[in-house]
Scaffold this active site. Structure first.
Site, short mmCIF file in Angstrom:
data_model
loop_
_atom_site.label_atom_id
_atom_site.label_comp_id
_atom_site.label_asym_id
_atom_site.label_seq_id
_atom_site.Cartn_x
_atom_site.Cartn_y
_atom_site.Cartn_z
N ASP A 262 68.15 24.97 134.59
CA ASP A 262 67.65 26.29 134.23
C ASP A 262 68.49 26.79 133.05
OD1 ASP A 262 66.30 28.66 134.13
OD2 ASP A 262 66.38 29.03 136.27
C1 BGC Z 1 64.46 31.29 134.45
C2 BGC Z 1 63.51 30.12 134.46
C3 BGC Z 1 62.86 29.97 133.11
C4 BGC Z 1 63.95 29.83 132.04
C5 BGC Z 1 63.39 29.64 130.64
C6 BGC Z 1 65.43 31.25 133.27
O1 BGC Z 1 66.20 32.39 133.18
O2 BGC Z 1 65.17 31.32 135.67
O3 BGC Z 1 62.55 30.30 135.47
O4 BGC Z 1 61.97 28.88 133.10
O5 BGC Z 1 64.74 31.01 132.06
O6 BGC Z 1 62.82 30.78 130.13
#
Ligand code: BGC
Length: 735
Positions: A262
């Site tokens: 993530d």
């Molecule tokens: C979120 C993810 C997301 C990623 C990219 C993160 O902060 O937890 O779900 O896909 O950002 O935007």
């Protein structure tokens, strides 16, 4: 169903992958293993020229093609880019939020809206989405519940698989297919206190039987990628959790796609306090099984690896690179890296609008109705509440270029010129003036009907948007009570991103429609349902608590040794818990709150409609099966006859729950194992059948080493019907 890891690559594809892995330098391999975003286009281009394997947040088809050209023509090996984006519930044409779509109990509409999102996103050069989110969400304080399919593992599994089918299509290679990412693996929805990014500690039993199940289903559905979660489990952040990432996901389940981190999840190992510095964090996560880091921490912007070859096992790095190149091959990127710029979809088509409107209608839930709904609009109608005029219907996670929604007031006025509408907002989301409430009271007296549009703005749910108070924000509760006091017939429509506490006003409201954040066509869908042009037939995918202090409350809780039941046998120690009615007098030494009625305000699976159904003749094809027969694939069929006994055609959601009555571990009091949404014409009777086998009757025995999925002999209660409680009970023996 797409199973991308099962579809054979051509021999030429395999040879190309092996040739590349052999010829890549250490720097090139690590550069390939990251997805990078930089807001400055020149900086992003520099990263791509330096060999970054993936980018996210593309700006347009033309911008993506430019970057693909740099990757192909200006890097030594010419490897095309993965282009990622959070396409969560639509790209241009916005469908209802995932939580709202879960209320449809309709995998087909979930698949079709995901397909639409994939087509629109792919036309802009996106080949990878960070969706679906299949985190079981049992705490409505957690803002990200809106991105999930709610509290039930089976519903998350079924709808997650449907979404994956929609994104990936029959073949990832087809134009219009994009790679899906099941996220966040695992346990993220179990954040303590519902506070985002918080610790999610739990037993192996809970993890296996609840939180991992949707991911197991996603893996079986052939999901191309899985995203690691921010949280710790048992003290170990998932980004460094080798037993989960490699042990369960890759070795046990055979996932051959990629595991992506993530955003800065690898770097976050440092503040978690499990890595000394960034290099240590990278080392731990790659060794744990992560294939792609999100952020750009594996190289500098010149493509120089931050770790030397001896710092990481070479075969682990080669495995990660092979997985990435395999995904690029499956997507057809080596053969077709560019998208036709002239074909980029930037506006919803008529078909797209019709589809998301249908999805929005199917997601609405009739929480209660004394017959006020559907309304016949004539005379004078007062529109009040912040959502009468707000256009904030898109929901928690859309991009800036999403097709906007209009307001409900504009939709009503445009479609019903014969009606005199008055708009008196009464309350906003914050900082209200009590004088506005009085204006509504005064106005109501001269109107035939009041429509109250209340709710939460989109930004109060989603990432980093947890709430400690689940009531309607601002003075909206007061507004509803003020309207109720006027005696004028009224309806409340809720537009929100999570289960709300409604106890401050729900008894005073004659009819309440849960409309969530329904996307681009929200106002049209809401007016369709209010006026009876369409049926509300969704069901709640999450329980609505009576108070925030009751959270987490979910239907599938384990049996306790001292269950509290309404109207249970009285004992000497019974106490009056201070609420009206004999139902609320219950035994003292049972599991409950002294100051709250039992159970949630609205159960999981709850929802009405404009017609009525009768379920009859519930039956089993056999009332006993042996373990051996189950092991060899035998199944029992459960059926029920469903009659539409009302005056209108409508949809019924037939729900099947199981309880394993005596087991080696305390089992959930009910566990959904099947559902079906069926259209039934007025006066018609249909038969709905489900098949039950090992998958539905078993559970993960975590005392076994390794953990195994077992069906224990004994009696199972099966409950089939139109809701959690309105069911027929059948007994089934496993011998
Ligand atoms: C979120 C993810 C997301 C990623 C990219 C993160 O902060 O937890 O779900 O896909 O950002 O935007």
């Amino acid at each position: 169903m797409s199973r991308m890891e099962d579809g054979p690559l051509t021999r030429a594809d395999d040879e190309r992958i092996e040739r590349l892995v052999r010829s890549m330098t250490w720097d090139e391999k690590l550069a390939q293993m990251q997805v990078v975003f930089r807001p400055d286009p020149a900086e992003l281009e520099r990263w791509v020229r330096a060999g970054a394997g993936a980018i996210f947040w593309p700006r347009s088809a033309a911008a993506v093609n430019e970057l693909q050209r740099v990757a192909i023509e200006q890097t030594r090996l010419g490897i095309p880019l993965l282009v990622g984006l959070d396409v969560i519930h639509g790209q241009r044409t916005i469908a209802p939020t995932p939580l709202a779509m879960a209320a449809s109990f309709d995998p087909d509409i979930v698949e079709r809206t995901a397909r639409l999102a994939a087509l629109e996103a792919a036309s802009g050069g996106v080949n990878w989405t960070f969706s679906p989110m299949i985190d079981v969400s049992r705490d409505p304080r957690w803002g990200r519940a809106v991105e999930s399919f709610g509290e039930d593992p089976y519903l998350n599994a079924a709808l997650g698989a449907a979404m994956i089918r929609g994104y990936q299509g029959d073949n990832l290679h087809d134009p219009g297919s994009i790679a899906a990412t099941a996220k966040h693996f695992a346990g993220y929805g179990h954040a303590e206190g519902g506070r985002d990014y918080n610790t999610a500690d739990m037993s192996e039993h809970r993890l296996r039987n609840v939180y991992l199940e949707p991911f197991r289903a996603a893996t079986s559905a052939g999901v191309a990628a899985v995203m690691a979660a921010f949280n710790t489990i048992g003290g170990k952040p998932v980004h460094a959790h080798r037993r989960l990432l490699t042990g369960v996901l890759k070795d046990e389940w055979g996932m051959r796609g990629v595991i992506v981190g993530d955003a800065d999840g690898v770097a976050n190992l440092v503040p978690h306090g499990v890595a000394a510095d960034l290099l240590d964090a990278v080392r731990q996560s790659v060794q744990a099984g992560l294939d792609i880091e999100m952020g750009g921490n594996l190289t500098d912007d010149g493509g120089h690896a931050v770790l030397a070859p001896g710092d990481l096992p070479a075969d682990r790095v080669d495995d990660a690179v092979r997985r990435i190149l395999t995904l690029k091959s499956r997507l057809g990127l080596f053969d077709r890296p560019y998208v036709p710029e002239g074909a980029e979809i930037t506006e919803p088509t008529r078909h797209a609008r019709a589809l998301v409107r249908a999805a929005a209608i199917r997601s609405t839930v009739l929480l209660k109705n004394d017959g006020t709904l559907p309304v016949t609009l004539n005379g004078r109608v007062l529109l009040t509440g912040p959502y009468a005029t707000s256009t904030d219907h898109l929901g928690a996670w859309t991009q800036s270029f999403a097709a906007p929604a209009g307001s409900i007031a504009a939709e009503l006025i445009g479609r019903h010129p014969q009606v005199t509408f008055t708009i008196e907002p009464g309350a906003g989301f914050y900082d209200d003036d009590p004088a506005d409430l009085r204006a509504v009271e005064t106005a109501a007296a001269s109107h035939d009907l009041v429509l109250v549009f209340a709710g939460e703005p989109s930004h109060l749910s989603g990432e980093a948007a947890s709430r400690s108070d689940l009531r309607l924000p601002g003075r909206q509760e007061e507004l509803i009570r003020a309207v109720a006091a006027t005696g004028v017939p009224f309806v409340v429509v809720l537009v929100n991103g999570r289960p709300l506490v409604t106890s401050g006003w729900i008894d005073a409201a004659p009819a309440v429609l849960e409309a969530w954040h329904l996307g681009t066509e929200a106002p049209a869908a809401i007016v369709d349902v209010l006026t009876g042009a369409a049926e509300p037939a969704g069901r709640l995918p999450m329980s609505f608590p009576r108070s925030t202090g009751q959270v987490p409350i979910y239907y599938s809780h384990e049996a306790t040794g001292r269950p509290a039941t309404r109207g249970g046998t009285m004992r000497q120690e019974t106490i009056d818990i201070g609420l009206a009615g004999p139902d609320n007098v219950t035994e003292k030494y049972t599991s409950k709150y002294l100051d709250l009625e039992l159970g949630p305000q609205f159960d999981f699976g709850h929802g009405g409609g404009y017609t009525t159904f009768r379920h009859a003749n519930a039956r089993l094809s056999a009332d006993r099966l042996s373990c051996a027969a189950l092991d060899s694939g035998a199944r029992v069929e459960v059926s029920v006859d469903v009659s539409n006994t009302g005056g209108r055609d409508g949809d019924e959601v037939v729900q099947l729950y199981v309880r394993d009555l005596v087991s080696s571990v305390a089992q959930p009091v009910r566990r959904m194992v099947a559902f079906a949404r069926r259209h039934v014409a007025a006066g018609q009777t249909i038969t709905v059948s489900f098949k039950l086998g090992t998958e539905q009757l078993g559970f993960w025995d975590v005392d076994a080493n390794p953990a195994r999925f077992v069906v224990e002999p004994g009696t199972f209660a099966l409950y089939i019907g139109s809701s959690l409680h309105a069911t027929h009970e059948l007994a089934f023996e496993v011998g």
